[in-house]
Design an enzyme around this catalytic site. Structure first.
Site, short mmCIF file in Angstrom:
data_model
loop_
_atom_site.label_atom_id
_atom_site.label_comp_id
_atom_site.label_asym_id
_atom_site.label_seq_id
_atom_site.Cartn_x
_atom_site.Cartn_y
_atom_site.Cartn_z
N LYS A 60 9.15 -6.36 -9.94
CA LYS A 60 7.71 -6.53 -9.65
C LYS A 60 7.41 -7.83 -8.90
CE LYS A 60 4.89 -3.94 -12.86
NZ LYS A 60 5.89 -2.94 -13.27
N VAL A 88 2.92 0.95 1.21
CA VAL A 88 4.26 0.59 1.70
C VAL A 88 4.13 -0.68 2.55
CG1 VAL A 88 6.19 1.37 3.13
CG2 VAL A 88 4.94 3.02 1.72
N ASN A 102 4.08 11.16 4.14
CA ASN A 102 3.31 11.11 2.90
C ASN A 102 2.65 12.47 2.66
OD1 ASN A 102 1.92 9.91 0.64
ND2 ASN A 102 0.08 9.77 1.92
N HIS A 104 -0.73 14.09 0.69
CA HIS A 104 -2.00 13.65 0.11
C HIS A 104 -2.80 14.87 -0.35
CE1 HIS A 104 -5.29 10.93 -0.69
NE2 HIS A 104 -6.09 11.81 -0.14
N ASP A 145 -3.23 6.49 4.83
CA ASP A 145 -3.62 7.88 5.07
C ASP A 145 -4.17 8.14 6.47
OD1 ASP A 145 -2.85 8.50 2.47
OD2 ASP A 145 -4.86 8.22 1.66
N GLU A 174 0.80 21.86 -2.75
CA GLU A 174 1.60 20.69 -2.33
C GLU A 174 3.08 21.00 -2.37
OE1 GLU A 174 0.82 16.75 -3.83
OE2 GLU A 174 -1.17 17.35 -4.47
C1 GAR Z 1 0.21 14.43 -5.90
O1 GAR Z 1 -0.99 15.13 -6.04
C2 GAR Z 1 0.23 13.67 -4.59
O2 GAR Z 1 -0.34 14.35 -3.52
C3 GAR Z 1 -0.61 12.48 -4.96
O3 GAR Z 1 -0.15 12.11 -6.25
C4 GAR Z 1 0.26 13.30 -6.94
C5 GAR Z 1 1.65 13.09 -7.47
O4 GAR Z 1 2.10 14.21 -8.21
N1 GAR Z 1 -0.48 11.43 -3.99
C6 GAR Z 1 -1.52 10.70 -3.61
O5 GAR Z 1 -2.63 10.80 -4.09
C7 GAR Z 1 -1.19 9.68 -2.52
N2 GAR Z 1 -2.40 9.11 -2.00
P1 GAR Z 1 3.64 14.37 -8.59
O6 GAR Z 1 4.10 13.01 -9.13
O7 GAR Z 1 3.64 15.40 -9.66
O8 GAR Z 1 4.40 14.77 -7.37
#
Ligand code: GAR
Length: 205
Positions: A60, A88, A102, A104, A145, A174
């Site tokens: 960290k 990042v 990425n 989203h 984003d 997703e």
């Molecule tokens: C997913 O919905 C992904 O799109 C989001 O976090 C979740 C992770 O789910 N990402 C964002 O919001 C990035 N801005 P997971 O850990 O089960 O894959």
């Protein structure tokens, strides 16, 4: 003819269901050689370890430095942010230009940018009253984003939806979209032309 292998690093922060979709896919989604998390308790780390994939949680206090050093060691061909909820470092974004992807949980440019992540995104979409939301995959640029969009899928919202039901329906989409995106990436079918991504040499309709 032997296929050119693609060395990938996947970065996560939590459950890692998108990582799991990549691991479970029968299609070639690259060779995932390392899973990085900013959160030592992320279940996604366990998912990786179960498959014998190396995991790494940067310290960290010197986060950027440790992450940098690790990526320099691994020399990945691509980095997939699969539910990675930390920005990042700019230097890494520059070094891996058009190589960081990425996912989203909305139709960018709606409900995205700093502070929009995970279930919060479903909440703001429901609060706003939009009829449709969705999923976006994109290359990562300096601004959160805002990089060139690769694929988008629409998810309709219905009047009975709750944050949980919508989040789950979006997540299902997703899982398919992250696999599709990584398959195209690893098969060299994505070419960045300014703000546009050419798919297999064509703009995706
Ligand atoms: C997913 O919905 C992904 O799109 C989001 O976090 C979740 C992770 O789910 N990402 C964002 O919001 C990035 N801005 P997971 O850990 O089960 O894959």
């Amino acid at each position: 003819m032997s296929k050119i292998r693609h060395k990938l690093v996947v970065m996560i922060s939590g459950n890692g269901s998108n990582l799991q979709a990549l691991l479970d896919s029968d299609a070639y989604c690259g060779d995932i050689v390392l899973v990085v998390s900013n959160n030592a308790n992320a279940y996604g780390l366990v998912r990786a370890q179960k498959q014998g994939i190396e995991t790494f949680v940067p310290d960290k206090h010197n986060y950027d430095e440790f992450l940098n050093k690790k990526l320099d060691e691994v020399q990945p061909d691509g980095i997939i942010l699969a539910g990675y909820l930390k920005i990042v470092p700019q230097q890494i974004v520059k070094q891996y230009q058009n190589k960081i992807i990425n996912i989203h949980p909305s139709l960018i440019p709606s409900f995205c940018g700093k502070g929009y992540y995970g279930a919060k995104v479903a909440q703001v979409a429901l609060d706003y009253g939009v009829r449709y939301t969705g999923v976006t995959t994109h290359f990562v640029s300096e601004q959160a984003d805002e990089g060139p969009i690769i694929f988008q899928e629409i998810v309709a919202i219905n009047s009975e939806d709750t944050v949980t039901s919508l989040t789950n329906r979006v997540l299902e989409i997703e899982h398919a979209l992250i696999v599709k995106t990584v398959v195209y990436f690893c098969n060299h079918c994505l070419k960045v032309d300014g703000r546009h991504v050419l798919i297999g040499g064509q703009h995706e309709a």
